[in-house]
Design a protein around this motif. Structure first.
Motif, mmCIF file in Angstrom:
data_model
loop_
_atom_site.group_PDB
_atom_site.id
_atom_site.type_symbol
_atom_site.label_atom_id
_atom_site.label_comp_id
_atom_site.label_asym_id
_atom_site.label_seq_id
_atom_site.Cartn_x
_atom_site.Cartn_y
_atom_site.Cartn_z
ATOM 1 N N SER A 41 0.824 -1.212 0.000
ATOM 2 C CA SER A 41 0.000 0.000 0.000
ATOM 3 C C SER A 41 0.854 1.256 0.000
ATOM 4 O O SER A 41 0.473 2.283 -0.573
ATOM 5 N N LEU A 42 1.996 1.179 0.679
ATOM 6 C CA LEU A 42 2.979 2.266 0.654
ATOM 7 C C LEU A 42 4.209 1.757 -0.090
ATOM 8 O O LEU A 42 5.159 1.260 0.517
ATOM 9 N N PRO A 43 4.221 1.844 -1.397
ATOM 10 C CA PRO A 43 5.320 1.255 -2.169
ATOM 11 C C PRO A 43 6.627 2.022 -2.010
ATOM 12 O O PRO A 43 6.633 3.247 -1.881
ATOM 13 N N SER A 44 7.731 1.274 -2.018
ATOM 14 C CA SER A 44 9.046 1.924 -1.940
ATOM 15 C C SER A 44 9.421 2.564 -3.267
ATOM 16 O O SER A 44 10.274 3.449 -3.325
ATOM 17 N N HIS A 45 8.773 2.111 -4.333
ATOM 18 C CA HIS A 45 9.010 2.685 -5.665
ATOM 19 C C HIS A 45 7.809 2.366 -6.544
ATOM 20 O O HIS A 45 7.247 1.276 -6.463
ATOM 21 N N GLY A 70 -3.278 5.797 1.256
ATOM 22 C CA GLY A 70 -1.899 6.044 1.663
ATOM 23 C C GLY A 70 -1.748 5.861 3.162
ATOM 24 O O GLY A 70 -0.971 6.555 3.817
ATOM 25 N N ARG A 84 10.472 5.129 6.640
ATOM 26 C CA ARG A 84 10.041 4.336 5.483
ATOM 27 C C ARG A 84 8.589 4.641 5.135
ATOM 28 O O ARG A 84 8.222 4.732 3.955
ATOM 29 N N ASN A 85 7.764 4.795 6.160
ATOM 30 C CA ASN A 85 6.347 5.091 5.925
ATOM 31 C C ASN A 85 6.159 6.446 5.242
ATOM 32 O O ASN A 85 5.348 6.587 4.320
ATOM 33 N N LYS A 87 8.322 7.983 3.395
ATOM 34 C CA LYS A 87 8.813 7.842 2.022
ATOM 35 C C LYS A 87 7.762 7.163 1.147
ATOM 36 O O LYS A 87 7.496 7.576 0.011
ATOM 37 N N GLY A 88 7.135 6.097 1.674
ATOM 38 C CA GLY A 88 6.082 5.403 0.931
ATOM 39 C C GLY A 88 4.887 6.298 0.687
ATOM 40 O O GLY A 88 4.297 6.299 -0.401
ATOM 41 N N ASN A 91 5.608 8.565 -2.113
ATOM 42 C CA ASN A 91 5.463 7.877 -3.397
ATOM 43 C C ASN A 91 3.996 7.781 -3.821
ATOM 44 O O ASN A 91 3.682 7.913 -5.008
ATOM 45 N N VAL A 92 3.113 7.552 -2.851
ATOM 46 C CA VAL A 92 1.677 7.498 -3.155
ATOM 47 C C VAL A 92 1.189 8.863 -3.632
ATOM 48 O O VAL A 92 0.459 8.967 -4.627
#
Length: 272
Positions: A41-45, A70, A84-85, A87-88, A91-92
């Motif tokens: 759901s929160l993609p790294s890329h 998101g 990380r969250n 950052k994800g 990306n969203v």
């Protein structure tokens, strides 16, 4: 109002097939989750190829994306996980901008680190608000730079759980990039047993100026508990809710909290 559904209800299918099935049920729009293209759901890329796949699925099926999920725990205590969250989430939001989707939905978090949809005794403390605002400061900066609106959902197990909490948050920021995702099922408590329609109507009136997206979810309400149920199989006066909602709102209404096999029943009994 535009009739929609969570894309994750059809997550077992390839994206274009999922959207075709959604369209066959008569839906026009979805709340999208990157799980439908095999990502977290929160993609790294999010690659250009994935974005193009989503665009083509929308074009071929006539399904629009009203909002992208998101969601993460804004009260995350582990600093590396929090980074990380964020950052994800970024990306969203950036993907939403590229796909011309106006809204990204979020949770307002819980100090329950195992499950942020579960309560914690400290969720309504000054400390909880401090953590929430620290996260939202950063998230709103990301949203505003991308001209994407964050929609928050009042939820009993989270920091923002009431109409009063919601108005306090909106007054704190007074930002055009922070709005409300209204879900009648999430503002109901056991104290509302016997007066569900009154609680829903008063909440809609109080929050009407902030509502940007709406959900249609159901729950079974007793004097002991509120338990979520498939749409049309709970206690909520959903048809009355939608009628009242129309007084203030003319946007997407997203069904969720149901399985694919529940959809036909819900559509037969709920009138948009």
């Amino acid at each position: 109002m535009e009739k929609g559904i969570f894309s994750k209800v059809f997550v077992k299918y390839p994206l274009e097939e999922a959207f075709k099935k959604i369209r066959e049920f008569g839906f026009n729009t979805v709340q999208f989750n990157f799980a439908n293209v095999g990502l977290p759901s929160l993609p790294s890329h999010v690659s250009k190829e994935i974005l193009e796949q989503i665009r083509k699925a929308c074009e071929k099926t006539g399904i629009s994306i009203s909002v992208i999920s998101g969601t993460f725990n804004t009260l995350e205590l582990d600093n590396e996980t929090r980074k990380r969250n964020i950052k994800g989430f970024k990306n969203v939001v950036e993907s939403a901008k590229k796909l011309n989707v106006p809204y990204v939905s979020i949770s307002t978090g819980s100090f329950n680190q195992e499950d942020f949809w579960s309560p914690h005794p400290d969720n309504h403390t000054k400390k909880a608000w401090r953590y929430l605002l620290e996260s939202l400061d950063e998230m709103l900066d990301i949203a505003s730079r991308n001209e994407v609106i964050i929609v928050i959902e009042p939820e009993q197990s989270n920091v923002i759980s009431t109409v009063e909490d919601t108005r306090r948050l909106m007054n704190h920021y007074r930002s055009p990039y922070l709005k409300v995702l209204f879900d009648a099922a999430n503002i109901i408590t056991v104290d509302d047993f016997g007066q569900l329609e009154n609680k829903i109507n008063s909440s809609l009136k109080e929050l009407s100026e902030y509502i940007a997206v709406a959900h249609c979810k159901d729950c079974l309400v007793s004097m002991r508990e509120v338990k979520f149920a498939p749409v049309g199989k709970g206690s909520l006066p959903l048809n009355q809710y939608l009628k009242e909602l129309k007084k203030y709102y003319d946007g997407p209404v997203i069904m969720h909290g149901l399985a694919e096999e529940d959809v036909a029943f819900a559509l037969k009994n709920i009138h948009f």
